[in-house]
Design a protein around this motif. Structure first.
Motif, PDB file in Angstrom:
ATOM      1  N   GLU A 181       0.800  -1.223   0.000  1.00 46.70           N
ATOM      2  CA  GLU A 181       0.000   0.000   0.000  1.00 46.70           C
ATOM      3  C   GLU A 181       0.834   1.277   0.000  1.00 46.70           C
ATOM      4  OE1 GLU A 181      -2.805  -0.118   3.200  1.00 46.70           O
ATOM      5  OE2 GLU A 181      -3.745  -1.973   2.512  1.00 46.70           O
ATOM      6  N   GLY A 182       2.129   1.178   0.295  1.00 48.44           N
ATOM      7  CA  GLY A 182       2.980   2.361   0.292  1.00 48.44           C
ATOM      8  C   GLY A 182       2.904   3.167   1.569  1.00 48.44           C
ATOM      9  N   LYS A 209       4.979   2.336  -3.775  1.00 50.59           N
ATOM     10  CA  LYS A 209       4.524   1.008  -3.368  1.00 50.59           C
ATOM     11  C   LYS A 209       4.999  -0.020  -4.372  1.00 50.59           C
ATOM     12  CE  LYS A 209       0.012   1.826  -5.550  1.00 50.59           C
ATOM     13  NZ  LYS A 209       0.422   3.098  -6.150  1.00 50.59           N
ATOM     14  N   ILE A 244      10.892   1.949  -1.610  1.00 49.76           N
ATOM     15  CA  ILE A 244       9.675   1.780  -0.814  1.00 49.76           C
ATOM     16  C   ILE A 244       9.989   1.888   0.671  1.00 49.76           C
ATOM     17  CG2 ILE A 244       7.870   0.120  -0.159  1.00 49.76           C
ATOM     18  CD1 ILE A 244       8.138  -1.012  -3.009  1.00 49.76           C
TER      19      ILE A 244
END
Length: 222
Positions: free
Chosen positions: A165-166, A172, A191
């Motif tokens: 989902e980041g 992400k 990330i």
């Protein structure tokens, strides 16, 4: 896709000398098995297996190869971690830190890094709690007790969901997925941390080791 565990571990034992010079220890097997359990039960159906390879490679690096949740500086507890960070800060080795985050926060807790992917700062523990509660419809207790991140299953959820989902930085896993289904493991280091230029090649090698083990397990499942 369910990972064939014997095939997965056999491949790492026989071909993972870059990461497992002395073979895969029982502690590492326990850590990896927990991560695979969480992946198989909650993430495998909705995401490509290259996401798993990317996550395992990053977690291997972040835990110093222990493959279990750790506290920052590999300390025994948060107070010891804070002491180590303060000493490094005083010695000028943490020049990028503008405001020490290892002091007790408004909750009275010490938000040093913890987990398979290191969470720091209260806002990140609170955010992770909120997102996991939304995803699973229950509390995980991360905001009330930061050491809940040291629970192997909770830590694995934070790592997988966070990278998918980041949560950690403004990117992400899907951002690095190529049209042919492969993933740019080196660039995907961004990330977790902005140090791709320094360690991106090593992260990529980690991820490819896990990629090969996953592929070996899939072939034995065919």
């Amino acid at each position: 896709m369910v990972i064939d565990r014997p095939a997965f571990f056999r491949h790492l034992e026989e071909n993972g000398e870059g990461l497992f010079a002395d073979g895969v220890t029982e502690a590492q097997k326990r850590g990896l098995s927990c991560k695979l359990d969480v992946w198989d039960a909650f993430y495998a159906a909705g995401h490509p297996w290259v996401f798993l390879a990317a996550a395992l490679g990053q977690m291997h690096w972040e835990t110093g190869g222990r493959l279990e949740p750790v506290l920052e500086a590999f300390a025994e507890n948060r107070r010891q971690s804070a002491e180590k960070l303060q000493a490094a800060y005083d010695a000028g080795r943490l020049a990028w830190v503008k405001t020490p985050y290892w002091l007790p926060d408004e909750s009275g807790q010490i938000a040093v890094g913890g987990g398979d992917i290191q969470l720091t700062h209260r806002r990140n523990y609170v955010f992770a709690e909120q997102r996991l509660a939304e995803r699973f419809g229950r509390s995980f207790g991360l905001d009330a007790d930061y050491d809940r991140i040291l629970d192997p299953a909770i830590s694995a959820h934070v790592a997988f969901a966070g990278m998918i989902e980041g949560w950690f930085r403004p990117c992400k896993l899907g951002d690095f997925l190529r049209e042919d289904g492969t993933l740019d493991y080196r660039a995907a280091r961004d990330i977790v941390n902005g140090d791709t230029g320094r360690i991106g090649d090593r992260i990529e090698a980690h991820c490819k080791t896990y990629e090969a083990a996953i592929l070996a397990s899939l072939r034995e499942n065919d």
